[in-house]
Design a protein around this motif. Structure first.
Motif, PDB file in Angstrom:
ATOM      1  N   GLU A 266      32.357 -11.278   5.997  1.00  0.00           N
ATOM      2  CA  GLU A 266      32.237 -10.555   4.718  1.00  0.00           C
ATOM      3  C   GLU A 266      33.346 -10.977   3.742  1.00  0.00           C
ATOM      4  OE1 GLU A 266      33.191  -9.304   7.583  1.00  0.00           O
ATOM      5  OE2 GLU A 266      35.101  -8.325   7.154  1.00  0.00           O
TER       6      GLU A 266
ATOM      7  N   ALA B  81      38.519 -15.308   5.394  1.00  0.00           N
ATOM      8  CA  ALA B  81      39.863 -15.504   4.809  1.00  0.00           C
ATOM      9  C   ALA B  81      40.930 -15.085   5.821  1.00  0.00           C
ATOM     10  CB  ALA B  81      39.997 -14.689   3.520  1.00  0.00           C
TER      11      ALA B  81
ATOM     12  N   PHE C 159      32.641 -23.460   3.539  1.00  0.00           N
ATOM     13  CA  PHE C 159      33.855 -23.592   2.723  1.00  0.00           C
ATOM     14  C   PHE C 159      35.102 -23.735   3.599  1.00  0.00           C
ATOM     15  CE2 PHE C 159      31.314 -21.051  -0.432  1.00  0.00           C
ATOM     16  CZ  PHE C 159      31.337 -21.983  -1.452  1.00  0.00           C
TER      17      PHE C 159
HETATM   18  N1  COA Z   1      40.994 -14.160  -0.031  1.00  0.00           N
HETATM   19  C1  COA Z   1      40.498 -12.904  -0.051  1.00  0.00           C
HETATM   20  N2  COA Z   1      39.189 -12.634  -0.180  1.00  0.00           N
HETATM   21  C2  COA Z   1      38.350 -13.670  -0.306  1.00  0.00           C
HETATM   22  C3  COA Z   1      38.790 -15.011  -0.295  1.00  0.00           C
HETATM   23  C4  COA Z   1      40.179 -15.233  -0.151  1.00  0.00           C
HETATM   24  N3  COA Z   1      40.707 -16.463  -0.097  1.00  0.00           N
HETATM   25  N4  COA Z   1      37.734 -15.830  -0.445  1.00  0.00           N
HETATM   26  C5  COA Z   1      36.656 -15.033  -0.540  1.00  0.00           C
HETATM   27  N5  COA Z   1      37.024 -13.729  -0.441  1.00  0.00           N
HETATM   28  C6  COA Z   1      36.164 -12.544  -0.500  1.00  0.00           C
HETATM   29  C7  COA Z   1      35.724 -12.219  -1.921  1.00  0.00           C
HETATM   30  O1  COA Z   1      36.731 -11.505  -2.602  1.00  0.00           O
HETATM   31  C8  COA Z   1      34.493 -11.408  -1.647  1.00  0.00           C
HETATM   32  O2  COA Z   1      34.894 -10.108  -1.247  1.00  0.00           O
HETATM   33  P1  COA Z   1      34.172  -8.787  -1.869  1.00  0.00           P
HETATM   34  O3  COA Z   1      32.725  -8.936  -1.466  1.00  0.00           O
HETATM   35  O4  COA Z   1      34.863  -7.644  -1.211  1.00  0.00           O
HETATM   36  O5  COA Z   1      34.358  -8.879  -3.340  1.00  0.00           O
HETATM   37  C9  COA Z   1      33.890 -12.076  -0.413  1.00  0.00           C
HETATM   38  O6  COA Z   1      34.963 -12.792   0.205  1.00  0.00           O
HETATM   39  C10 COA Z   1      32.784 -13.052  -0.741  1.00  0.00           C
HETATM   40  O7  COA Z   1      33.292 -13.992  -1.683  1.00  0.00           O
HETATM   41  P2  COA Z   1      32.583 -14.301  -3.100  1.00  0.00           P
HETATM   42  O8  COA Z   1      33.642 -14.816  -4.017  1.00  0.00           O
HETATM   43  O9  COA Z   1      31.790 -13.130  -3.551  1.00  0.00           O
HETATM   44  O10 COA Z   1      31.603 -15.481  -2.658  1.00  0.00           O
HETATM   45  P3  COA Z   1      31.010 -16.637  -3.613  1.00  0.00           P
HETATM   46  O11 COA Z   1      29.948 -17.305  -2.809  1.00  0.00           O
HETATM   47  O12 COA Z   1      30.676 -16.099  -4.949  1.00  0.00           O
HETATM   48  O13 COA Z   1      32.237 -17.662  -3.824  1.00  0.00           O
HETATM   49  C11 COA Z   1      34.128 -18.974  -3.075  1.00  0.00           C
HETATM   50  C12 COA Z   1      32.746 -18.381  -2.718  1.00  0.00           C
HETATM   51  C13 COA Z   1      34.699 -19.585  -1.809  1.00  0.00           C
HETATM   52  C14 COA Z   1      33.927 -20.052  -4.161  1.00  0.00           C
HETATM   53  C15 COA Z   1      35.047 -17.873  -3.630  1.00  0.00           C
HETATM   54  O14 COA Z   1      35.034 -16.786  -2.709  1.00  0.00           O
HETATM   55  C16 COA Z   1      36.476 -18.287  -3.817  1.00  0.00           C
HETATM   56  O15 COA Z   1      36.803 -18.983  -4.775  1.00  0.00           O
HETATM   57  N6  COA Z   1      37.380 -17.847  -2.919  1.00  0.00           N
HETATM   58  C17 COA Z   1      38.796 -18.117  -3.022  1.00  0.00           C
HETATM   59  C18 COA Z   1      39.112 -19.536  -2.621  1.00  0.00           C
HETATM   60  C19 COA Z   1      40.577 -19.816  -2.787  1.00  0.00           C
HETATM   61  O16 COA Z   1      41.125 -19.844  -3.873  1.00  0.00           O
HETATM   62  N7  COA Z   1      41.270 -20.032  -1.649  1.00  0.00           N
HETATM   63  C20 COA Z   1      42.644 -20.394  -1.651  1.00  0.00           C
HETATM   64  C21 COA Z   1      43.488 -19.205  -1.451  1.00  0.00           C
HETATM   65  S1  COA Z   1      45.206 -19.654  -1.487  1.00  0.00           S
END
Ligand code: COA
Length: 260
Positions: A23, A27, A108
Motif C-alpha cells: 500500500e 517504501a 519501481f
Molecule cells: N515514501 C512514502 N510513501 C510513499 C513513497 C515513499 N518513497 N512512495 C510511494 N508512497 C506512498 C504514496 O504516498 C501513496 O500513499 P497513500 O495512498 O497513503 O497516499 C502510496 O505509496 C501509493 O503511491 P502513489 O504515489 O499514489 O502511486 P503512483 O502510482 O501514483 O506513483 C510513484 C508511483 C513511485 C511515481 C510515486 O509514488 C512516487 O513518486 N514516490 C516517491 C518516489 C521517491 O521520490 N522516492 C525517493 C525517496 S528519497
C-alpha cells in the motif's frame, strides 16, 4: 522470528525475502529497515541457506524509496544519522553479506529502492520495472550509497545524468546500461531468480564467500583488491570445500559441499 513489514520463505537452500508494504509501494521505513537487517542476519547465519532473493510484494513496486513521511521534518544532524544508520544496518550489510543476494526488481526501484537493489550482488528485473534516483527532486541527495554504487555500475556520466535529472529509466534501458543483469516478463521474474540461485547454490559456499569479499575489496578505497584476492585465494585452500571440490573433480563425481 515473525515480521510485520517483510515475509520470508525458503525454497530448498534459497531464502526469499519479500518487502511487504504494497500500500506504500514497499517504501523503506525505519521498522522495515530493522526487520530486513534481522532477516539478512538470520539468513547469513543459517547453514541451510546458500542464496537469498530479495523482492517486493505486489506487481507495482520493488521499493519506491525511503519513506518520505518519516524524514520530511528532520534537521541536518538527523539526516546524517538516517543515512549513516541505514548504510550500516542494511545497504553495506547486504553488500558485505557472505552469501549471494539477488534482487528480483519487480516494479519501481526508486531512491532507497534502487540503492537497495544496487547493494545486492546481482539484479534481475521484470520488464515493467522503472529505476531512478529522484532525491534531488525532493531537495536531498541519495544517502544510502547511491552516489557511490551507481557510478560503479553504469559509469560516472550516466550516473550523473540519472542523479541530476531525477529521471526514471525503463528496465530495458537499465539492462543496456548494465544496471540489471537481465530483464524478463514479470510472471517469470521469480523463476528466473530461482534458477540462478539454484545454479549458484551448487557451488562451494566457502569459495563464494571468499569471492564476495574479494570483489568488494576492489571497490574499497582502503584495500588493495589484487593483494586482497591473493590472500583470499590462499585461504580457500584451507577449507573443506576446496578438498571436496578438487577431490570430486579428480574422482569424476559431483561435489557435495558443506560450506566449511
Ligand atoms: N515514501 C512514502 N510513501 C510513499 C513513497 C515513499 N518513497 N512512495 C510511494 N508512497 C506512498 C504514496 O504516498 C501513496 O500513499 P497513500 O495512498 O497513503 O497516499 C502510496 O505509496 C501509493 O503511491 P502513489 O504515489 O499514489 O502511486 P503512483 O502510482 O501514483 O506513483 C510513484 C508511483 C513511485 C511515481 C510515486 O509514488 C512516487 O513518486 N514516490 C516517491 C518516489 C521517491 O521520490 N522516492 C525517493 C525517496 S528519497
Amino acid at each position: 522470528m515473525s515480521f510485520s513489514n517483510i515475509q520470508t520463505e525458503d525454497r530448498g537452500s534459497v531464502r526469499i525475502i519479500t518487502i511487504n508494504r504494497p500500500e506504500k509501494l514497499n517504501a523503506l521505513n525505519k521498522a522495515t529497515i530493522q526487520e530486513l537487517h534481522t532477516a539478512f542476519n538470520e539468513a547469513g547465519s543459517d547453514k541451510n541457506i546458500r542464496v537469498i532473493i530479495l523482492t517486493g510484494s505486489g506487481e507495482k513496486a520493488f521499493v519506491a524509496g525511503a519513506d518520505i513521511s518519516e524524514f520530511a521534518h528532520f534537521n541536518a544532524e538527523e539526516g546524517k544519522m538516517l543515512a549513516g544508520e541505514g548504510q550500516r544496518m542494511l545497504f553495506d550489510y547486504v553488500e558485505e553479506l557472505e552469501k549471494p543476494v539477488i534482487a528480483a526488481v519487480n516494479g519501481f526501484a526508486l531512491g532507497g529502492g534502487l540503492e537497495l537493489a544496487m547493494s545486492c550482488h546481482i539484479r534481475i528485473a521484470s520488464d515493467n520495472a522503472k529505476m531512478g534516483l529522484p532525491e534531488v527532486s525532493l531537495g536531498v541527495i541519495p544517502g544510502y550509497g547511491g552516489t557511490q554504487r551507481l557510478p560503479r555500475l553504469i559509469g560516472k556520466g550516466r550516473a550523473s545524468q540519472l542523479i541530476f535529472s531525477a529521471e526514471m529509466i525503463s528496465a530495458a534501458q537499465a539492462e543496456q546500461w548494465g544496471l540489471v543483469n537481465k530483464t524478463v516478463p514479470q510472471a517469470e521474474l521469480l523463476n528466473e531468480a530461482m534458477q540462478l540461485a539454484e545454479k549458484i547454490s551448487r557451488n562451494s559456499p566457502a569459495a563464494i564467500a571468499h569471492a564476495i569479499r574479494s570483489v568488494n575489496a576492489g571497490f574499497a578505497a582502503s584495500k588493495d583488491g589484487f593483494g586482497y584476492e591473493i590472500a583470499q585465494f590462499g585461504s580457500t585452500f584451507a577449507t573443506n570445500d576446496f578438498k571436496e571440490g578438487t577431490t570430486a573433480f579428480l574422482e569424476k563425481r559431483k561435489p557435495n559441499f558443506s560450506g566449511e
